[in-house]
Scaffold this motif. Structure first.
Motif, mmCIF file in Angstrom:
data_model
loop_
_atom_site.group_PDB
_atom_site.id
_atom_site.type_symbol
_atom_site.label_atom_id
_atom_site.label_comp_id
_atom_site.label_asym_id
_atom_site.label_seq_id
_atom_site.Cartn_x
_atom_site.Cartn_y
_atom_site.Cartn_z
ATOM 1 N N GLY A 151 0.792 -1.222 0.000
ATOM 2 C CA GLY A 151 0.000 0.000 0.000
ATOM 3 C C GLY A 151 0.826 1.276 0.000
ATOM 4 N N GLU A 152 2.154 1.158 -0.079
ATOM 5 C CA GLU A 152 3.027 2.333 -0.096
ATOM 6 C C GLU A 152 3.412 2.639 -1.538
ATOM 7 N N TRP A 153 3.190 3.868 -1.960
ATOM 8 C CA TRP A 153 3.503 4.308 -3.306
ATOM 9 C C TRP A 153 4.323 5.577 -3.198
ATOM 10 N N LEU A 154 5.509 5.567 -3.771
ATOM 11 C CA LEU A 154 6.321 6.779 -3.745
ATOM 12 C C LEU A 154 7.251 6.818 -4.942
ATOM 13 N N GLU A 155 7.736 8.008 -5.229
ATOM 14 C CA GLU A 155 8.690 8.244 -6.309
ATOM 15 C C GLU A 155 9.996 8.698 -5.662
ATOM 16 N N VAL A 156 11.107 8.072 -6.035
ATOM 17 C CA VAL A 156 12.419 8.486 -5.552
ATOM 18 C C VAL A 156 12.920 9.604 -6.457
ATOM 19 N N VAL A 157 13.312 10.725 -5.843
ATOM 20 C CA VAL A 157 13.725 11.917 -6.585
ATOM 21 C C VAL A 157 15.163 12.258 -6.204
ATOM 22 N N ARG A 158 16.064 12.208 -7.177
ATOM 23 C CA ARG A 158 17.462 12.573 -6.918
ATOM 24 C C ARG A 158 17.677 14.021 -7.340
ATOM 25 N N MET A 159 18.387 14.773 -6.495
ATOM 26 C CA MET A 159 18.654 16.181 -6.791
ATOM 27 C C MET A 159 19.913 16.615 -6.048
ATOM 28 N N PRO A 160 20.503 17.730 -6.454
ATOM 29 C CA PRO A 160 21.629 18.258 -5.694
ATOM 30 C C PRO A 160 21.190 18.559 -4.253
ATOM 31 N N LEU A 161 22.037 18.190 -3.302
ATOM 32 C CA LEU A 161 21.695 18.436 -1.900
ATOM 33 C C LEU A 161 21.497 19.928 -1.647
ATOM 34 N N GLU A 162 22.303 20.760 -2.284
ATOM 35 C CA GLU A 162 22.152 22.212 -2.113
ATOM 36 C C GLU A 162 20.777 22.681 -2.570
ATOM 37 N N GLU A 163 20.239 22.061 -3.614
ATOM 38 C CA GLU A 163 18.886 22.400 -4.078
ATOM 39 C C GLU A 163 17.848 22.012 -3.026
ATOM 40 N N ALA A 164 18.022 20.847 -2.409
ATOM 41 C CA ALA A 164 17.107 20.420 -1.342
ATOM 42 C C ALA A 164 17.192 21.379 -0.154
ATOM 43 N N PHE A 165 18.409 21.799 0.199
ATOM 44 C CA PHE A 165 18.574 22.777 1.284
ATOM 45 C C PHE A 165 17.826 24.066 0.941
ATOM 46 N N ALA A 166 17.998 24.554 -0.285
ATOM 47 C CA ALA A 166 17.347 25.800 -0.703
ATOM 48 C C ALA A 166 15.830 25.665 -0.671
ATOM 49 N N LYS A 167 15.310 24.525 -1.132
ATOM 50 C CA LYS A 167 13.863 24.303 -1.084
ATOM 51 C C LYS A 167 13.362 24.333 0.359
ATOM 52 N N ALA A 168 14.111 23.737 1.267
ATOM 53 C CA ALA A 168 13.719 23.737 2.679
ATOM 54 C C ALA A 168 13.735 25.163 3.235
ATOM 55 N N ARG A 169 14.777 25.919 2.934
ATOM 56 C CA ARG A 169 14.875 27.302 3.438
ATOM 57 C C ARG A 169 13.771 28.190 2.890
ATOM 58 N N ARG A 170 13.348 27.940 1.639
ATOM 59 C CA ARG A 170 12.290 28.756 1.007
ATOM 60 C C ARG A 170 10.885 28.304 1.388
ATOM 61 N N GLY A 171 10.764 27.232 2.132
ATOM 62 C CA GLY A 171 9.454 26.733 2.510
ATOM 63 C C GLY A 171 8.781 25.915 1.427
ATOM 64 N N GLU A 172 9.528 25.489 0.421
ATOM 65 C CA GLU A 172 8.959 24.692 -0.666
ATOM 66 C C GLU A 172 8.808 23.224 -0.283
ATOM 67 N N ILE A 173 9.476 22.802 0.772
ATOM 68 C CA ILE A 173 9.278 21.467 1.319
ATOM 69 C C ILE A 173 8.391 21.666 2.540
ATOM 70 N N ALA A 174 7.122 21.333 2.388
ATOM 71 C CA ALA A 174 6.120 21.681 3.403
ATOM 72 C C ALA A 174 6.034 20.676 4.549
ATOM 73 N N ASP A 175 6.733 19.552 4.443
ATOM 74 C CA ASP A 175 6.757 18.560 5.509
ATOM 75 C C ASP A 175 7.780 18.988 6.557
ATOM 76 N N MET A 176 7.319 19.179 7.797
ATOM 77 C CA MET A 176 8.178 19.723 8.836
ATOM 78 C C MET A 176 9.377 18.830 9.154
ATOM 79 N N LYS A 177 9.169 17.503 9.221
ATOM 80 C CA LYS A 177 10.301 16.627 9.551
ATOM 81 C C LYS A 177 11.374 16.717 8.483
ATOM 82 N N SER A 178 10.959 16.839 7.228
ATOM 83 C CA SER A 178 11.926 16.918 6.134
ATOM 84 C C SER A 178 12.675 18.244 6.152
ATOM 85 N N THR A 179 11.969 19.329 6.408
ATOM 86 C CA THR A 179 12.624 20.628 6.515
ATOM 87 C C THR A 179 13.615 20.623 7.674
#
Length: 184
Positions: free
Chosen positions: A138-166
């Motif tokens: 019952g678990e469905w997900l997509e694995v997304v690879r990206m530059p870690l710096e891009e993930a950091f920037a998304k977290a800082r900008r609030g584009e990652i809305a999941d609190m644990k992930s931010t």
């Protein structure tokens, strides 16, 4: 400062994941009040870091807010006393198909202290090697690879809305800025 004292506790819901309680408490001034709270087994969350400076996140649909979220790999402790590092290793491989030879504990934080005792253990994963993705039924997900710096920037900008992930990403960023000359 005085603590609230539990006078009576009633379990009002017993689910597969959560147990909900309604407690009567004595306040520090002697008055009584009611506290409704969720007993959660806890969880581990992982920020994977590849030598090329990339990471993997997972995109999945979350039913309560009824939308897709970009998240770090994570999962709950399956039994009381389960080792959070073991859970981090298991969830990283099950969700992404990667294993970590090195896990660095970043912090353990309570995400919702007003109504739950959940404690999330955050890790940075390094020295990654291929494993075997095994999604739960019952678990469905997509694995997304990206530059870690891009993930950091998304977290800082609030584009990652999941609190644990931010939180996981910002903790990893702070750790790497303090301990590494270069990410990777």
């Amino acid at each position: 400062m005085a603590e609230e004292q539990t006078l009576r506790s009633e379990q009002v819901f017993d689910g597969r994941l959560l147990k909900v309680y309604r407690d009567e408490v004595a306040l520090p001034d002697g008055r009584h009040s009611v506290r409704e709270w969720i007993d959660h087994p806890g969880a581990s969350a992982v920020v994977p870091l590849f030598p090329d400076g990339t990471t993997v996140l997972v995109r999945q649909f979350r039913y309560p807010p009824r939308r897709f979220f970009l998240e770090v790999p994570a999962g709950k402790l399956d039994r009381p006393g389960e080792d959070p590092e073991t859970v981090a290793r298991r969830e990283l491989e099950e969700e992404t198909g990667w294993q970590a030879r090195t896990l660095i504990h970043l912090a353990s934080l309570y995400p919702c202290i007003g109504y739950s005792n959940e404690l999330i253990h955050f890790y940075l994963a390094r020295d990654l090697e291929p494993g075997r993705q095994q999604l739960a039924e019952g678990e469905w997900l997509e694995v997304v690879r990206m530059p870690l710096e891009e993930a950091f920037a998304k977290a800082r900008r609030g584009e990652i809305a999941d609190m644990k992930s931010t939180a996981a990403l910002l903790l990893a960023e702070a750790f790497l800025q303090k301990n590494d000359k270069a990410v990777g």
